[in-house]
Enzyme design. Structure first.
Site, mmCIF file in Angstrom:
data_model
loop_
_atom_site.group_PDB
_atom_site.id
_atom_site.type_symbol
_atom_site.label_atom_id
_atom_site.label_comp_id
_atom_site.label_asym_id
_atom_site.label_seq_id
_atom_site.Cartn_x
_atom_site.Cartn_y
_atom_site.Cartn_z
ATOM 1 C CE LYS A 119 -13.907 -77.326 101.090
ATOM 2 N NZ LYS A 119 -12.615 -77.729 101.651
ATOM 3 C CB SER B 43 -18.962 -79.953 110.636
ATOM 4 O OG SER B 43 -18.046 -78.879 110.639
#
Lengths: 395, 395
Positions: free
Chosen positions: B96, B126
């Site tokens: 990511k 989250s």
């Protein structure tokens, strides 16, 4: 089990325990060992990690010193830059492959291939040495007999058998195990390959230090950015220090020997639980501790240090000291290596890192000796654990 | 959120879901993304592993096929050689970071540094995207607001805060989270950076494929031993296949795009538990599945595939198919990566490996298409789990 064809460079020294003369390895014997085993072993990586450098270079909290001799004092503030030698990526998942290949290759040199293949080799071990010897023996086409306690975990038995070794079961005490080894020897003529207290095994394990030395200098020489510390000070040509776990002491003895004619200091690390820090206690008392009965989570370090290894480690001209850590400190270091470095290690592998992070005495000495910081080589000795064992430790 | 300065090489295509025209990334856009983010990301290793090759190239037992459509048939016997792209060693421990850095660098290109630094960026996540955006924003001196459900684990909240991001809590449903994002935007003017369904994010994640391609060819070209398979057949110039997990589809969509003009086929992998295989089911039905409610252990893959990513993955000229695996198969693959490879990964990371080891349909197609075997690149997408979570999974 000591070689009959000693190198001329080996100098016999009095054995402080048995009052007889034994021959200790030299740095050149470890260089020779490396040349011999190089085709058979993995060239494991030397990793760095900024997060762990930062943690080690941050003073511990005053609370964490409560109940220790350092309570109420200012926590040490050393600068530590790590270089992790990942022997968990070694063949069979531990440094033991080095010693096992070296012992068998030297045995073949001395006795001849035919004799060794006819007689085979035997050892007693429930841990990494069993799998290492099984792998080395099958690679070199030598029959291997491994005596394991009946209560060994099935995965370890299967692992040893998967390398083609014959597993023979025994009771759990050392007397029971040695009796079964003697039976195997009487039946087969197999030659004993001890796990750590052996000249050739020590030379093999010492090659870990040789590679760290080479890799460190390549890293620093090959990269202008790497040749200065994060604080801007210049790096030296050698690691300032190396720390390894001490169980039987083969790894630490070999690494100490390799660096004995270099600028790098060598330290040892042990668990303190139930007296597993026998080497540290022995150094304090001036006498090797011969019996250890500890169930420390660092299960590779439950043995007392061997006679030869004691002779090396107790020589202050070669060795800089042994430090101990608690079970909680081992677990905390293991969590950091798994969760932060994403490297899978067994508890025994992280005691050296735990000393650097949590042993206030060690941290003070680094701060005192080197305000600009030390480059510390840490040996992660192995990675043979299971997800279930991790569940038990942290569940 | 789509860029207003489209590359001339981008060809607008009809969006199959919304019946409007969207612009999909191209291989050259991913090359440009790589040049942009290279200074900020880690060059993660491409690892091989003989044990896992051997396991994948061994037919499954007839018993393991019981209760499946393949019961009673001869188990497939493919030859598979793995090349593992270890994004668990990427910054923040997951791929990511690539997308987050790329999205912010492109935002600065388009809007100017001053505007972006004044407005800041916001997202709701989250998981790994939260930490990735927090890291990229702090590196580039941009304020970051991360909306996280109140029930997030404290370690993830602390991890996000440690990168200097402001964490704002919300309820757990997507409606509640989006309402809080809207509040933050109204208050600060922050620009939304979505986790996966975004042109720039997809280009960033696609750089994973670019590096695999480069590293594979270096490995094969640089080493005569590597240029033939273990069975003696010649390797090609490209990976035969690449497989990545599919959650929102940013990683798979980007990697698919990068390889869309090359010989390498791209596959996706999903958990089947509670319908988390929405992309696979969507392809079967010819229509994107828009809602997923699964508590699969692969917690990074609980989201439905995004609109843009669906447009890429559902294009049979670009994509070769999505396969699903059970929770037990994910756990078995995770155990192998931890215990055998000694590499610390999260459950979401191993679904591609699980497909190669356990999905009989996939294994049959490899056997059928390539009797000589395939070189398969497998993306380990991340390593952000805890020892406690492992204890729960395997305890």
């Amino acid at each position: 089990m000591y070689p009959s064809d000693f190198n001329s460079s080996n100098s016999p020294v009095p054995n402080p325990t048995a009052n007889m003369t034994v021959t200790l390895p030299t740095p050149s014997a470890i260089e020779a060992a490396h040349a011999l085993i190089k085709p058979y072993i993995h060239d494991t990586p030397l990793l760095t990690n900024r997060t762990l450098n930062k943690l080690a270079s941050t003073p511990r909290t005053p609370e964490s010193l409560k109940g220790t001799p350092y309570e109420g004092q200012t926590p040490a503030s050393p600068n530590i830059h790590f270089f992790f030698k990942c022997e968990n990526y070694q063949r069979i998942g531990a440094f033991k492959a080095r010693g096992a290949f070296h012992a068998l290759l030297r045995l073949i040199e001395r006795e001849g291939e035919d004799v060794v293949r006819k007689r085979g080799v035997v050892t007693h071990s429930s841990g990494n040495h069993a799998q290492a010897l099984a792998l080395a023996a099958s690679t070199l086409n030598i029959p291997a007999y491994i005596v394991m306690p009946q209560i060994s975990t099935p995965s370890k038995i299967a692992g040893t058998q998967s390398h083609g070794a014959e597993v023979i079961f025994s009771g759990s005490t050392s007397t029971e195990r040695e009796a079964v080894v003697a039976e195997v020897q009487a039946r087969t003529g197999a030659i004993l390959v001890p796990p750590y207290d052996d000249y050739d095994i020590i030379c093999g394990q010492g090659t870990t230090g040789l590679e760290m030395d080479e890799q460190y200098r390549e890293l620093v020489a090959g990269n202008p950015e790497s040749s200065v510390h994060s604080e801007g000070t210049q790096r030296g040509a050698y690691l300032d220090a190396v720390i390894t776990p001490v169980g039987g002491g083969g790894l630490n003895g070999g690494v100490t020997t390799f660096f004995s004619d270099k600028e790098t200091r060598v330290f040892g690390a042990e668990p303190s639980f139930e007296g597993a820090d026998d080497c540290r206690r022995g150094l304090e008392a001036g006498k090797r501790v011969e019996v250890v009965k500890s169930l420390t989570i660092a299960d590779g370090l439950r043995t007392p240090v061997g006679v030869l290894n004691w002779a090396i480690i107790s020589d202050p001209n070669k060795h800089s000291g042994v430090y101990a850590v608690t079970e909680e400190q081992i677990k905390a270091a293991m969590r950091l290596v798994l969760e932060r470095m994403k490297v899978f290690v067994e508890p025994s592998a992280v005691v050296g890192l735990a000393v650097c992070l949590y042993n206030e005495e060690f941290r003070r000495s680094v701060e005192r000796e080197a305000p600009e910081g030390w480059d510390v080589g840490v040996v992660f000795s192995g990675g043979n654990t299971t997800v279930e064992a991790i569940g038990k430790l942290f569940g």
